[in-house]
Design an enzyme around this catalytic site. Structure first.
Site, PDB file in Angstrom:
ATOM      1  N   HIS A   9      -1.031   1.522  -4.248  1.00  0.00           N
ATOM      2  CA  HIS A   9      -1.370   2.763  -3.232  1.00  0.00           C
ATOM      3  C   HIS A   9      -1.336   4.243  -3.980  1.00  0.00           C
ATOM      4  CE1 HIS A   9       3.133   3.623  -3.452  1.00  0.00           C
ATOM      5  NE2 HIS A   9       3.741   2.418  -2.858  1.00  0.00           N
ATOM      6  N   GLU A  86       6.161  -4.035  -0.058  1.00  0.00           N
ATOM      7  CA  GLU A  86       6.499  -4.249  -1.554  1.00  0.00           C
ATOM      8  C   GLU A  86       8.320  -4.463  -1.431  1.00  0.00           C
ATOM      9  OE1 GLU A  86       6.666  -3.795  -4.712  1.00  0.00           O
ATOM     10  OE2 GLU A  86       6.785  -1.854  -4.645  1.00  0.00           O
TER      11      GLU A  86
END
Length: 160
Positions: A9, A86
């Protein structure tokens, strides 16, 4: 054989503030959006037909920014998958990484973060998902730095 492209990201608000974000939802900064658009320009000719993104907003918004550029006709499928989230950094999530530089290693060793077994199992699940994907073209996976490194390690046969 299809190719799988992995993208981390763009910069999030917490990244800019040097904070362990982990599983906390933190939006992209304007720089993060610019990074996503720049990445999209490099992916335009890669025949991507499916995008799979972590369900955390910083990854999903990165995927949307990329999709808007590489898919003006809205033909590419975009999927969210929580398996790509994550690593859970435990008691250092939301805290400065200037004070604790060990990150994922600390999270695992302290017992407050995600376990190696959990990480291994999630990464294996992602690899199985990618193998089974029936897209005609190539895949784009938009996720996170630490967990993507775990996926690569499992793919390379490294365990625990």
């Amino acid at each position: 054989m299809k190719k799988v492209y992995f993208v981390r990201h763009g910069q999030s608000i917490n990244n800019a503030q040097k904070i362990y974000t982990g599983t906390i939802d933190a939006p992209l900064t304007e720089l993060g959006r610019e990074q996503a658009r720049a990445t999209a320009e490099k992916l335009k000719d890669k025949n991507i037909t499916t995008i799979i993104s972590s369900d955390l907003i910083r990854a999903y918004d990165t995927a949307l920014e990329i999709k808007n550029i590489i898919d003006p006709d809205n033909n590419i499928q975009l999927e969210k998958d929580s398996t790509l989230k994550e690593v859970f950094f435990g008691d250092i999530e939301g805290k400065s990484y200037l004070k604790n530089t060990k990150g994922m290693v600390y999270a695992i060793e302290s017992g407050t973060g995600e376990s190696t077994d959990s990480l291994y199992n999630r990464a294996s699940e992602v690899l199985n998902l990618l193998k089974k994907n029936q897209t005609e073209g190539n895949l784009l996976v938009v996720g996170h730095g630490s967990f993507t490194s775990v996926i690569f390690a499992v793919y390379e046969g490294k365990t625990q």
